[in-house]
Enzyme design. Structure first.
Site, mmCIF file in Angstrom:
data_model
loop_
_atom_site.group_PDB
_atom_site.id
_atom_site.type_symbol
_atom_site.label_atom_id
_atom_site.label_comp_id
_atom_site.label_asym_id
_atom_site.label_seq_id
_atom_site.Cartn_x
_atom_site.Cartn_y
_atom_site.Cartn_z
ATOM 1 N N GLN A 16 0.831 -1.200 0.000
ATOM 2 C CA GLN A 16 0.000 0.000 0.000
ATOM 3 C C GLN A 16 0.867 1.253 0.000
ATOM 4 O OE1 GLN A 16 -3.263 -0.120 -0.383
ATOM 5 N NE2 GLN A 16 -3.476 2.097 -0.443
ATOM 6 N N HIS A 36 -7.967 -3.021 1.758
ATOM 7 C CA HIS A 36 -7.277 -4.166 1.159
ATOM 8 C C HIS A 36 -6.371 -4.857 2.180
ATOM 9 C CE1 HIS A 36 -8.605 -3.841 -3.012
ATOM 10 N NE2 HIS A 36 -8.537 -2.519 -2.856
ATOM 11 N N GLU A 62 -16.224 4.348 -6.183
ATOM 12 C CA GLU A 62 -15.494 3.212 -6.741
ATOM 13 C C GLU A 62 -16.483 2.094 -7.039
ATOM 14 O OE1 GLU A 62 -12.167 1.973 -4.392
ATOM 15 O OE2 GLU A 62 -11.128 3.906 -4.570
#
Length: 272
Positions: free
Chosen positions: A146, A174, A230
């Site tokens: 990340q 995530h 998203e």
């Protein structure tokens, strides 16, 4: 003399009777109050959100950062307010039995936590039965990865714009292992708003809750999630929570706002 004694006795009897009446009233009120409290508490415990009170984030603050302590919680709320430790990695990561947009499923982004992976497999199977083919694009992402993704976005768009589109390391869903970015052939396997306009994207948005997933960053909720829309980002929360969130058109933040309110009402009723 007898008159004085009689008056004194009458006064004593009156005082005793008054005390008795007060005590009797207290005895009457006590059960009534207890019944009212129990009734209110039992009503609150029947609220569909009640089972999720103990699923709220447990946090601690270090160096100005609010860290989540119960990181393995399947309903973990990771966002710009709550961060995971850089060292956190789920212990039950597996590769879901689904189609991927890439070949090498040994890499970290092909993984999810076991329960989420099982839900994703059922969701993709459900889509196929409905005539749609979904593809997994990006699942688990370590803190280190990340960092790389975030820095690349900063280099391309600057820090402010990067924070609108990419989670700061430690705050990414995530890293929880509970999220999967999804696309389709009709969207050229891209992660873009366009996926939401495809038949596959529309099906996913309207049916994901049946398999325990929610569209995590919906359009029109940017002020709440603090992220751009998203259409591809789906998050596992379990079937029960997903159904409530979908039916109320909530985000995960709104869901826990309502859970927190219920928690306070339960505490207040318990304290009466």
């Amino acid at each position: 003399m007898n008159t004085i004694i009689g008056i004194a006795l009458a006064i004593c009897v009156s005082i005793v009777q008054t005390v008795h009446d007060v005590d009797s009233q207290k005895q009457v009120n006590a059960p009534t109050n207890e019944v009212t409290q129990n009734t209110e508490l039992q009503k609150l415990k029947k609220d569909p959100l009640y089972p999720f009170i103990d699923k709220q984030n447990q946090t601690k603050v270090e160096n100005g950062i609010t860290y989540i302590e119960n990181e393995d919680n399947l309903l973990i709320l990771a966002n710009k307010k709550y961060s995971m430790q850089p060292t956190y990695a789920p212990a039950d990561l597996v590769v879901p039995d689904v189609a991927f947009s890439f070949g090498d499923t040994s890499i970290e982004k092909a993984h999810m936590r076991k329960e989420a992976a099982e839900g994703l497999s059922k969701m993709f199977q459900g889509a196929k039965e409905a005539g749609y083919d979904l593809y997994a694009v990006s699942g688990y992402r370590s803190y280190k990865r990340q960092q790389e993704v975030f820095q690349a976005e900063v280099n391309a768009k600057g820090d402010a714009k990067a924070r609108e589109a990419v989670a700061y390391p430690g705050t990414s869903e995530h890293q929880t292992g509970l999220a999967m970015d999804i696309s389709s052939k009709s969207a050229d396997f891209n992660l873009s708003e366009g996926f939401g306009a495809t038949p596959e994207g529309k099906w996913a948005k309207e049916n994901a809750h049946q398999y325990g997933f929610i569209l995590r960053y919906p359009a029109g909720k940017e002020a709440i999630t603090e992220y751009q829309y998203e259409s591809w980002h789906f998050r596992y929360v379990g079937v029960d929570a997903a159904k409530i969130i979908y039916e109320n058109n909530w985000t995960l933040e709104e869901f826990f706002d309502h859970v927190e309110t219920l928690d306070k009402e339960v505490q207040a009723a318990s304290a009466k």
